[in-house]
Scaffold this motif. Sequence first.
Motif, PDB file in Angstrom:
ATOM      1  N   THR A   1     -17.161  16.232 -24.389  1.00 44.59           N
ATOM      2  CA  THR A   1     -18.115  15.959 -23.191  1.00 44.59           C
ATOM      3  C   THR A   1     -18.423  14.470 -22.999  1.00 44.59           C
ATOM      4  O   THR A   1     -18.104  13.656 -23.763  1.00 44.59           O
TER       5      THR A   1
ATOM      6  N   GLY B   1     -16.285   8.659 -19.585  1.00 41.93           N
ATOM      7  CA  GLY B   1     -17.441   7.545 -20.129  1.00 41.93           C
ATOM      8  C   GLY B   1     -16.230   6.662 -20.646  1.00 41.93           C
ATOM      9  O   GLY B   1     -15.227   6.931 -21.147  1.00 41.93           O
TER      10      GLY B   1
ATOM     11  N   GLY C   1     -21.025  12.697 -24.447  1.00 40.28           N
ATOM     12  CA  GLY C   1     -21.902  12.326 -23.144  1.00 40.28           C
ATOM     13  C   GLY C   1     -23.283  12.523 -23.697  1.00 40.28           C
ATOM     14  O   GLY C   1     -23.909  13.406 -24.186  1.00 40.28           O
TER      15      GLY C   1
ATOM     16  N   GLN D   1     -25.910  22.706 -24.020  1.00 41.48           N
ATOM     17  CA  GLN D   1     -24.688  22.497 -24.578  1.00 41.48           C
ATOM     18  C   GLN D   1     -24.587  23.667 -25.781  1.00 41.48           C
ATOM     19  O   GLN D   1     -23.529  24.396 -26.413  1.00 41.48           O
TER      20      GLN D   1
ATOM     21  N   ALA E   1     -28.059  10.417 -31.883  1.00 40.78           N
ATOM     22  CA  ALA E   1     -27.111  11.509 -32.288  1.00 40.78           C
ATOM     23  C   ALA E   1     -27.818  12.591 -33.395  1.00 40.78           C
ATOM     24  O   ALA E   1     -27.463  13.707 -32.987  1.00 40.78           O
TER      25      ALA E   1
ATOM     26  N   LEU F   1     -18.931   5.507 -37.942  1.00 38.80           N
ATOM     27  CA  LEU F   1     -18.750   4.166 -37.333  1.00 38.80           C
ATOM     28  C   LEU F   1     -19.701   3.339 -38.246  1.00 38.80           C
ATOM     29  O   LEU F   1     -18.970   2.059 -38.445  1.00 38.80           O
TER      30      LEU F   1
ATOM     31  N   ALA G   1     -15.959   3.195 -31.841  1.00 38.61           N
ATOM     32  CA  ALA G   1     -16.953   4.675 -31.557  1.00 38.61           C
ATOM     33  C   ALA G   1     -15.744   5.812 -31.491  1.00 38.61           C
ATOM     34  O   ALA G   1     -15.990   6.835 -32.365  1.00 38.61           O
TER      35      ALA G   1
HETATM   36  P1  NAX Z   1     -20.910   6.201 -20.911  1.00 33.09           P
HETATM   37  O1  NAX Z   1     -22.250   6.099 -20.283  1.00 33.09           O
HETATM   38  O2  NAX Z   1     -19.835   5.135 -20.567  1.00 33.09           O
HETATM   39  O3  NAX Z   1     -20.290   7.563 -20.955  1.00 33.09           O
HETATM   40  C1  NAX Z   1     -21.218   8.873 -21.157  1.00 33.09           C
HETATM   41  C2  NAX Z   1     -20.713   9.922 -20.168  1.00 33.09           C
HETATM   42  O4  NAX Z   1     -21.460  10.999 -20.343  1.00 33.09           O
HETATM   43  C3  NAX Z   1     -20.888   9.617 -18.737  1.00 33.09           C
HETATM   44  O5  NAX Z   1     -19.615   9.585 -17.939  1.00 33.09           O
HETATM   45  C4  NAX Z   1     -21.830  10.784 -18.077  1.00 33.09           C
HETATM   46  O6  NAX Z   1     -21.449  11.175 -16.757  1.00 33.09           O
HETATM   47  C5  NAX Z   1     -21.574  11.794 -19.172  1.00 33.09           C
HETATM   48  N1  NAX Z   1     -22.727  12.691 -19.012  1.00 33.09           N
HETATM   49  C6  NAX Z   1     -23.883  12.627 -19.266  1.00 33.09           C
HETATM   50  N2  NAX Z   1     -24.463  13.833 -19.109  1.00 33.09           N
HETATM   51  C7  NAX Z   1     -23.541  14.691 -19.314  1.00 33.09           C
HETATM   52  C8  NAX Z   1     -23.483  16.178 -19.558  1.00 33.09           C
HETATM   53  N3  NAX Z   1     -24.594  16.806 -19.457  1.00 33.09           N
HETATM   54  N4  NAX Z   1     -22.230  16.865 -19.715  1.00 33.09           N
HETATM   55  C9  NAX Z   1     -21.311  16.249 -19.729  1.00 33.09           C
HETATM   56  N5  NAX Z   1     -21.007  14.658 -19.606  1.00 33.09           N
HETATM   57  C10 NAX Z   1     -22.347  14.166 -19.518  1.00 33.09           C
HETATM   58  O7  NAX Z   1     -21.177   5.970 -22.758  1.00 33.09           O
HETATM   59  P2  NAX Z   1     -20.422   5.713 -23.738  1.00 33.09           P
HETATM   60  O8  NAX Z   1     -20.420   4.307 -24.049  1.00 33.09           O
HETATM   61  O9  NAX Z   1     -19.236   6.531 -23.750  1.00 33.09           O
HETATM   62  O10 NAX Z   1     -21.333   6.420 -24.930  1.00 33.09           O
HETATM   63  C11 NAX Z   1     -21.688   7.800 -24.842  1.00 33.09           C
HETATM   64  C12 NAX Z   1     -22.757   8.008 -25.806  1.00 33.09           C
HETATM   65  O11 NAX Z   1     -22.370   7.455 -27.426  1.00 33.09           O
HETATM   66  C13 NAX Z   1     -23.960   7.334 -25.751  1.00 33.09           C
HETATM   67  O12 NAX Z   1     -24.974   8.127 -26.023  1.00 33.09           O
HETATM   68  C14 NAX Z   1     -24.083   6.213 -26.772  1.00 33.09           C
HETATM   69  O13 NAX Z   1     -25.336   5.868 -27.149  1.00 33.09           O
HETATM   70  C15 NAX Z   1     -23.537   6.873 -27.994  1.00 33.09           C
HETATM   71  N6  NAX Z   1     -22.736   6.006 -29.093  1.00 33.09           N
HETATM   72  C16 NAX Z   1     -23.094   6.444 -30.270  1.00 33.09           C
HETATM   73  C17 NAX Z   1     -22.307   5.823 -31.548  1.00 33.09           C
HETATM   74  C18 NAX Z   1     -22.457   6.643 -32.901  1.00 33.09           C
HETATM   75  O14 NAX Z   1     -22.126   5.989 -33.593  1.00 33.09           O
HETATM   76  N7  NAX Z   1     -22.976   7.667 -33.055  1.00 33.09           N
HETATM   77  C19 NAX Z   1     -21.988   4.373 -31.119  1.00 33.09           C
HETATM   78  C20 NAX Z   1     -21.266   4.233 -29.866  1.00 33.09           C
HETATM   79  C21 NAX Z   1     -22.208   4.676 -28.842  1.00 33.09           C
HETATM   80  O15 NAX Z   1     -23.391   3.716 -28.755  1.00 33.09           O
END
Ligand code: NAX
Length: 328
Positions: A10, A14, A88, A112, A133, A158, A242
């Motif tokens: 998902t 992004g 996502g 989901q 998360a 990570l 990540a």
């Molecule tokens: P982005 O904002 O580039 O991409 C997120 C994507 O999710 C977007 O394309 C958006 O359209 C999509 N999305 C939103 N709602 C959705 C839904 N209901 N169904 C499907 N897709 C949906 O973020 P990105 O940099 O790729 O990061 C994604 C997530 O990872 C964020 O929540 C971020 O905080 C988290 N992270 C987690 C980390 C970890 O170690 N657990 C580290 C990296 C990152 O910060």
Amino acid sequence: SKTPVKVAVTGAAGQICYSLLFRIASGALLGPDQPVELRLLEITPALKALQGVVMELDDCAFPLLSKVEIGDDAKKVFDGVNLAMLVGARPRTAGMERGDLLSANGAIFTAQGKALNEVAADDIKVLVTGNPANTNALIAMSNASDIPNERFAALTRLDHNRAITQVAQKAGVAVTSVSHMTIWGNHSATQYPDLFHAQIDGKNAAEVINDQAWIADTFIPTVAKRGAAIIEARGSSSAASAANATVECLHDWALGTPAGDWTSMAIPSDGSYGVPEGLISSFPVTIADGKVSIVQGLELDAFSKAKIDASVAELADERAAVTELGLI
Ligand code: NAX
């Protein structure tokens, strides 16, 4: 040849996925002889951008990539999937309170969780990367009553990898010299990266470093605040690292941890180390045949215990907030 494993991802348009999808398709997730089918979920406005990413996947002609399907309907995209990476999520934007953030993500992860419950394959494993998360994983798990709880996890790999490199650089050794690293608690600034059970070339890492002030005042905050430091330097949040951690975590979950070491993963607590049952908290774990086991019997001194308790208290608060919001 082998039947393709169906992998749902998902947030596929992004920035994390711009790295992640190519790693999965190249064989980094399940090995060089396991074909994969990608099932990519996005919100409707991002589907066009996602089509562009699929064009690039096509242009790689990956031998292991048997098929790619995209869509904005979780029930279609998750149909029959064996592995799900929930990347996502709704980021916190200006003016958003914590409750707003939890509700916005609650809407995503309840839906989901329900969709996975209805249509995923019997062997489904779900790894949540999207923040917050641990609590997003708790929400998905709580909305999927037919899927065993132990099939849900949140990413702390990570943080684990960040901790390995920080201590390797401090000790002047290769990252391969560092083993038995542990991240405890929440994937947040309260997380506790533990050097007291880690090893450098088989010796206790805290004893090798022999500098409690560095551990408390440099190592722990550097690891815990690394995400913010990346944003400050790069202008956007960690993406390739990540993606790498997401691949490594699910790789080990599917294929097992190496003999003689463990890894870190946020999984539903069974009450080990005083972490209340059911909270999705990070532990040292070993994995064999797809089964994740918390490493038992580690002795925790007052310093470690206090750090773990503080992070676990934050998780309990988040659970109380999403319970109040009716999300679990
Ligand atoms: P982005 O904002 O580039 O991409 C997120 C994507 O999710 C977007 O394309 C958006 O359209 C999509 N999305 C939103 N709602 C959705 C839904 N209901 N169904 C499907 N897709 C949906 O973020 P990105 O940099 O790729 O990061 C994604 C997530 O990872 C964020 O929540 C971020 O905080 C988290 N992270 C987690 C980390 C970890 O170690 N657990 C580290 C990296 C990152 O910060």
